[in-house]
Write an enzyme that holds these catalytic residues in place. Structure first.
Site, PDB file in Angstrom:
ATOM      1  N   HIS A  70     -13.098  -5.234   0.868  1.00 40.11           N
ATOM      2  CA  HIS A  70     -12.048  -4.759  -0.043  1.00 40.11           C
ATOM      3  C   HIS A  70     -11.758  -5.802  -1.116  1.00 40.11           C
ATOM      4  O   HIS A  70     -12.022  -6.989  -0.934  1.00 40.11           O
ATOM      5  CB  HIS A  70     -10.759  -4.438   0.727  1.00 40.11           C
ATOM      6  N   HIS A  82      -8.425  -6.967  -3.500  1.00 41.01           N
ATOM      7  CA  HIS A  82      -6.981  -6.816  -3.718  1.00 41.01           C
ATOM      8  C   HIS A  82      -6.708  -6.649  -5.213  1.00 41.01           C
ATOM      9  O   HIS A  82      -7.306  -7.350  -6.033  1.00 41.01           O
ATOM     10  CB  HIS A  82      -6.232  -8.046  -3.213  1.00 41.01           C
TER      11      HIS A  82
HETATM   12 FE   LIG Z   1      -8.065  -9.277   2.103  1.00 43.77          FE
END
Ligand SMILES: [Fe+2]
Length: 245
Positions: free
Chosen positions: A168, A170
């Site tokens: 992922h 952010h």
């Molecule tokens: Fe993270």
């Protein structure tokens, strides 16, 4: 004056408030499988703040503080970082589908081995001397942003037995107003860790969850260079990108 309030000749200001989120599209503040929420979730009912000028206006950023390589995380050091190079682009939209221009988009991420350059990260994976993992840019007139980076690796996080976060990135956005502030995470399509990740699973609405997954885009992909991904972000409203609790 922002698009969210108007001033009349008399000097009076009309406040145009933002629509509230549909709760099913956002993670609850308490979601027990995500252990940190047990400690930090409020124990009293929330107080709903009215949208006044303080909420519908916000900080404005100019171009000056942003350096040329801030949106290219592969050119911030002497050499290129290890990993799969990617181009990540998309549009920042308001809840009526209009682009949000000149807004600050910030990202941070682990390196290709799944390690953050942060003193709290004890994952025994290598640090990359050529990768910091932080970038920022402003959206253009059409609300579009663009980053070049490497695909982050999955990493363990001790939330439960054998807990691994899906890869992922952010994201943090201010938008036009404090009420449109958004901090979220973007995921990659087809990640096998989705069913086991309580942060991803904490969003009740399946369609809202899907909005956190970028899509592979051949048109953004550059031959012999980098894979391209598209990730649009909607600030505030029914179609809003889920907020990170
Ligand atoms: Fe993270």
């Amino acid at each position: 004056m922002t698009q969210s309030h108007r001033q009349f000749e008399s000097g009076a200001i009309q406040v145009v408030t933002y629509r509230r989120h549909d709760p099913a599209t956002q993670p609850p503040s308490l979601y027990e499988p995500y252990r940190a929420t047990v400690r930090r979730a409020p124990r009293q009912p929330l107080v709903l703040l009215p949208h006044t000028l303080s909420e519908i206006t916000g900080p404005v950023y100019g171009h000056q503080p942003i350096a040329e390589t801030d949106n290219d995380l592969t050119r911030q050091h002497e050499g290129a970082p290890l990993g799969e190079r990617i181009i990540l682009t998309g549009r920042v939209l308001d809840d009526d589908g209009r682009p949000v221009p000149h807004t600050l988009v910030e990202i941070w991420q682990a390196n290709a081995a799944g390690r953050y350059r942060h003193h709290n990260d004890n994952h025994p994976a290598p640090l990359d001397p050529n990768f910091t993992g932080a970038g920022r840019t402003l959206t253009g007139e059409d609300g579009r942003y663009r980053f070049t980076t490497v695909k982050p690796g999955a990493y363990p996080w001790k939330n439960h037995d054998n807990a691994w976060r899906p890869a992922h990135i952010h994201f943090s956005l201010f938008g036009n107003a404090f009420a449109t502030r958004l901090v979220t995470q973007m995921y990659f399509p087809g990640d096998p860790l989705f069913p086991f990740d309580p942060i991803f699973q904490s969003i009740p609405d399946e369609r809202a969850r899907q909005r956190l997954i970028a899509s592979f885009d051949l048109a953004t992909t550059q031959p012999e260079w980098a894979l391209g991904f598209q990730f649009d972000i909607v600030l505030r409203g029914r179609e809003a990108t889920p907020f990170e609790t």
